[in-house]
Design an enzyme around this catalytic site. Structure first.
Site, short mmCIF file in Angstrom:
data_model
loop_
_atom_site.label_atom_id
_atom_site.label_comp_id
_atom_site.label_asym_id
_atom_site.label_seq_id
_atom_site.Cartn_x
_atom_site.Cartn_y
_atom_site.Cartn_z
N CYS A 176 6.11 5.13 9.15
CA CYS A 176 6.69 4.25 8.13
C CYS A 176 8.08 4.62 7.64
O CYS A 176 8.97 3.76 7.64
CB CYS A 176 5.73 4.11 6.97
SG CYS A 176 4.28 3.19 7.48
N LYS B 246 7.86 -1.95 -2.16
CA LYS B 246 7.35 -1.08 -1.08
C LYS B 246 8.51 -0.42 -0.33
O LYS B 246 8.51 0.79 -0.09
CB LYS B 246 6.48 -1.92 -0.13
CG LYS B 246 6.00 -1.18 1.09
CD LYS B 246 5.11 0.00 0.73
CE LYS B 246 4.94 0.92 1.91
NZ LYS B 246 4.25 2.14 1.59
N GLU C 77 0.85 -1.19 0.00
CA GLU C 77 0.00 0.00 0.00
C GLU C 77 0.89 1.24 0.00
O GLU C 77 1.86 1.31 0.74
CB GLU C 77 -0.89 -0.03 1.25
CG GLU C 77 -1.81 1.16 1.37
CD GLU C 77 -2.61 1.39 0.09
OE1 GLU C 77 -3.34 0.50 -0.32
OE2 GLU C 77 -2.47 2.48 -0.51
P1 NAD Z 1 -1.75 0.49 12.80
O1 NAD Z 1 -0.84 0.15 13.90
O2 NAD Z 1 -2.40 1.83 12.70
O3 NAD Z 1 -2.94 -0.58 12.78
C1 NAD Z 1 -2.76 -1.95 12.91
C2 NAD Z 1 -4.03 -2.53 13.53
O4 NAD Z 1 -3.98 -3.95 13.50
C3 NAD Z 1 -4.23 -2.14 15.00
O5 NAD Z 1 -5.47 -1.49 15.16
C4 NAD Z 1 -4.19 -3.49 15.75
O6 NAD Z 1 -5.07 -3.53 16.85
C5 NAD Z 1 -4.63 -4.44 14.66
N1 NAD Z 1 -4.23 -5.84 14.84
C6 NAD Z 1 -3.01 -6.34 15.15
N2 NAD Z 1 -3.05 -7.70 15.17
C7 NAD Z 1 -4.34 -8.04 14.86
C8 NAD Z 1 -5.01 -9.29 14.70
N3 NAD Z 1 -4.38 -10.47 14.85
N4 NAD Z 1 -6.32 -9.28 14.41
C9 NAD Z 1 -6.98 -8.11 14.25
N5 NAD Z 1 -6.39 -6.91 14.39
C10 NAD Z 1 -5.08 -6.88 14.66
O7 NAD Z 1 -0.97 0.16 11.48
P2 NAD Z 1 -1.01 0.91 10.06
O8 NAD Z 1 -0.39 2.24 10.19
O9 NAD Z 1 -2.37 0.77 9.47
O10 NAD Z 1 0.01 0.00 9.24
C11 NAD Z 1 -0.32 -1.31 8.88
C12 NAD Z 1 0.73 -1.80 7.90
O11 NAD Z 1 0.67 -1.04 6.69
C13 NAD Z 1 2.17 -1.66 8.38
O12 NAD Z 1 2.91 -2.75 7.87
C14 NAD Z 1 2.64 -0.37 7.76
O13 NAD Z 1 4.04 -0.35 7.57
C15 NAD Z 1 1.93 -0.41 6.42
N6 NAD Z 1 1.65 0.90 5.82
C16 NAD Z 1 1.20 1.93 6.61
C17 NAD Z 1 0.89 3.18 6.02
C18 NAD Z 1 0.43 4.35 6.85
O14 NAD Z 1 0.28 5.43 6.30
N7 NAD Z 1 0.20 4.21 8.14
C19 NAD Z 1 0.99 3.31 4.63
C20 NAD Z 1 1.40 2.22 3.86
C21 NAD Z 1 1.72 1.01 4.47
C1 UGA Z 2 4.83 7.76 3.37
C2 UGA Z 2 4.83 7.59 1.85
O1 UGA Z 2 4.71 8.88 1.22
C3 UGA Z 2 3.66 6.72 1.39
O2 UGA Z 2 3.73 6.51 -0.02
C4 UGA Z 2 3.74 5.40 2.12
O3 UGA Z 2 2.63 4.58 1.79
C5 UGA Z 2 3.75 5.63 3.61
O4 UGA Z 2 4.88 6.49 3.98
C6 UGA Z 2 3.90 4.38 4.39
O5 UGA Z 2 4.49 3.42 3.95
O6 UGA Z 2 3.40 4.44 5.51
P1 UGA Z 2 3.48 9.27 5.10
O7 UGA Z 2 4.44 8.75 6.11
O8 UGA Z 2 2.03 9.22 5.42
O9 UGA Z 2 3.64 8.43 3.73
O10 UGA Z 2 3.81 10.76 4.78
P2 UGA Z 2 4.69 11.63 3.76
O11 UGA Z 2 3.81 12.72 3.27
O12 UGA Z 2 5.40 10.84 2.75
O13 UGA Z 2 5.73 12.31 4.75
C7 UGA Z 2 6.68 11.52 5.44
C8 UGA Z 2 7.58 12.38 6.27
O14 UGA Z 2 8.45 13.11 5.47
C9 UGA Z 2 6.87 13.42 7.14
O15 UGA Z 2 7.52 13.49 8.39
C10 UGA Z 2 7.08 14.70 6.38
O16 UGA Z 2 7.03 15.84 7.22
C11 UGA Z 2 8.46 14.46 5.87
N1 UGA Z 2 8.80 15.29 4.73
C12 UGA Z 2 8.09 15.19 3.59
C13 UGA Z 2 9.90 16.13 4.84
O17 UGA Z 2 10.56 16.21 5.88
N2 UGA Z 2 10.25 16.89 3.78
C14 UGA Z 2 9.59 16.82 2.64
O18 UGA Z 2 10.00 17.51 1.70
C15 UGA Z 2 8.47 15.96 2.52
#
Ligand code: NAD
Ligand code: UGA
Length: 448
Positions: free
Chosen positions: A274, A208, A155
């Site tokens: 992340c 990713k 994602e």
């Molecule tokens: P998060 O910590 O916000 O949410 C994870 C959820 O999973 C929690 O609510 C937890 O209670 C639940 N959980 C854990 N074990 C479980 C189980 N066995 N059954 C049901 N629920 C369970 O995590 P997130 O930020 O959504 O990230 C999830 C994954 O996606 C991570 O690997 C992260 O690196 C990836 N990712 C996150 C983002 C982002 O913007 N946060 C973007 C891209 C990818």
């Molecule tokens: C980032 C990636 O952009 C997503 O594509 C990815 O899915 C996600 O991580 C993930 O794997 O969780 P996110 O962490 O939500 O998304 O936010 P960004 O907008 O990318 O910013 C990341 C960090 O970089 C923030 O702390 C932001 O302030 C910082 N940043 C961004 C800078 O310091 N300088 C910049 O020029 C841009």
């Protein structure tokens, strides 16, 4: 299609709510009952623009369910996404939540007679899906991979614009064990109009990490150039990077700047759930495989140095910080988010507290902090600045640009602004303000 999503965090809940919006029936499963009851009430358990409304519509129409019951949600579905957390543990990717979720999903499809596809959406190091997840699923379901579909679908959404990113992705990557596995996922994504890349499970996993690592690299590159500007009088990071951005190879059509350029900017460092953990996990993974990830190590260490730069600027303006009242403007790791995970604001606060400064903070959406961090939070920026010796802008919330700095600065004990995002570098500030921004050299008591 009937879909189950395990883990209703940022990724799982956005995925579930958006698929429900697109006409599928979705059960979002979370082991946290508090989170499930908030979703059932038609709200998001965290701040994410636009998410509340699609959750509410999904819950009201019955297309979206929230539950703690994995067994029922999975056994009634055709496809299950696993979107649980993969946090950092000692710098490596902690796969315990993933393993636990895979056990429960495998048990739920055991004995089912229809074909079920399991999709790993969590960010996991290459090899995780076709070794750990596959073996757990085969053991607990008593089916072999093949009888059971297995995919890895990373994602790429960003917090703060997660719904838009999910609904209008720039690409969809389908890592598949075999063609049968990828078919259900391809069908689910058929209506999405964007490039789709079908590949192996491991390439999908690495895509990713590579995608996040390149963003982190651009940010640290910009901050490295900022460090040089900070050491060399007569240079200025904003002008230097503007000159870099004008290279036509960075532009799409000459009119609109590509979004990637927002990462080629200096600041007080990247944070969030992340980028920091994924760079570290990729470093650890590369080392485990006998390669030397020196670029990623540099990206990390440049990032770790940035909070100290802001504290040094405050010191340059005020002298020793003991007893000084410093107001942080912004706590979230970025605007339009309430996420504090790895936020540079917390690192800056810790450094200030170590210098015995008094730390206040205001953030438009983070209004309280868990635990006793030694930071006093305020409900409005103006109140947080009354009597302060300096404001440090940490998060680039647009409202800090709109603040009435003429009136606010007169209420401060010392009208010092340290700008960690160069948000006000073009603003006309009242003459009494001493303005310090990143990416330029200062002499004692010298400001803009
Ligand atoms: P998060 O910590 O916000 O949410 C994870 C959820 O999973 C929690 O609510 C937890 O209670 C639940 N959980 C854990 N074990 C479980 C189980 N066995 N059954 C049901 N629920 C369970 O995590 P997130 O930020 O959504 O990230 C999830 C994954 O996606 C991570 O690997 C992260 O690196 C990836 N990712 C996150 C983002 C982002 O913007 N946060 C973007 C891209 C990818
Ligand atoms: C980032 C990636 O952009 C997503 O594509 C990815 O899915 C996600 O991580 C993930 O794997 O969780 P996110 O962490 O939500 O998304 O936010 P960004 O907008 O990318 O910013 C990341 C960090 O970089 C923030 O702390 C932001 O302030 C910082 N940043 C961004 C800078 O310091 N300088 C910049 O020029 C841009």
């Amino acid at each position: 299609m009937q879909i189950a999503v395990i883990g209703a965090g940022y990724v799982g809940l956005v995925t579930g709510a958006c698929f429900a919006r697109l006409g599928h029936r979705v059960s979002c499963v979370d082991s946290n009952p508090g989170r499930v009851s908030v979703i059932r009430s038609g709200r998001a358990p965290f701040y994410e623009p636009g998410l509340d409304v699609i959750i509410r519509d999904g819950i009201e129409s019955g297309a979206l369910l929230a539950t703690t019951e994995t067994m029922q949600a999975v056994s009634e579905s055709d496809i299950t996404f696993i979107a649980v957390g993969t946090p950092s543990s000692g710098g490596a990717c902690d796969l315990r939540q993933l393993g636990g979720a895979a056990e429960q999903v495998g048990a739920a499809v055991r004995g089912a007679d229809r074909y079920h596809t399991v999709v790993v959406k969590s960010t996991v190091v290459p090899g995780t899906t076709d070794t750990l997840v596959r073996s757990i699923l085969e053991r607990t379901s008593a089916k072999s991979a093949g009888e059971l579909g297995l995919c890895m679908n990373p994602e790429f959404l960003r917090e703060g614009c997660a719904v838009r990113d999910f609904m209008h992705p720039d690409r969809i990557v389908i890592g598949q064990l075999d063609d049968g596995s990828g078919a259900a996922l391809a069908q689910l994504y058929a209506a999405f109009d964007c490039p789709k890349l079908t590949t192996t499970l491991r390439s999908a996993e690495l895509i990713k990490y590579a995608s996040n690592a390149v963003l982190a690299t651009l940010i640290s590159f910009s901050n490295q150039i900022a460090e040089i500007c900070e050491a060399v009088p007569g240079t200025d990071i904003d002008t230097v990077l503007r000159g870099v951005h004008l290279d036509r190879r960075w532009s799409c059509d000459g009119e609109r700047q590509p979004e990637i350029l927002s990462y080629l900017r200096a600041g007080c460092g990247f944070g969030g759930s992340c980028l920091p953990k994924d760079v570290q996990a990729l470093r650890a993974f590369a080392r485990e495989h006998g390669t030397i990830p020196e670029l990623l190590e540099a990206v990390d260490s440049i990032n770790c140095r940035r909070p100290a730069r802001l504290v040094r600027l405050a010191e340059q303006a005020l002298g020793p910080l003991a007893g000084r009242v410093i107001t942080l403007l912004g706590l979230a790791f970025k605007p339009d988010s309430d996420d504090l995970r790895h936020s540079p604001a917390l690192a800056i606060a810790d450094l200030l507290l170590r210098e015995a400064a008094v730390v206040r903070a205001y953030d438009p959406v983070v209004t309280t902090l868990d635990g006793n961090r030694g930071i006093t939070t305020y409900d409005c920026a103006a109140d947080a600045l009354v009597g302060a010796d300096a404001a440090i802008i940490v998060t680039a919330w647009p409202e800090f640009r709109e603040l009435d700095w003429s009136s606010v600065s007169t209420s401060m004990r010392c009208p010092v602004i340290v700008d960690g995002r160069n948000l006000l570098s073009e603003a006309s500030l009242p003459p009494q303000v001493r303005y310090y921004r990143i990416g330029r050299a200062y002499h004692e008591r010298d400001s803009k």
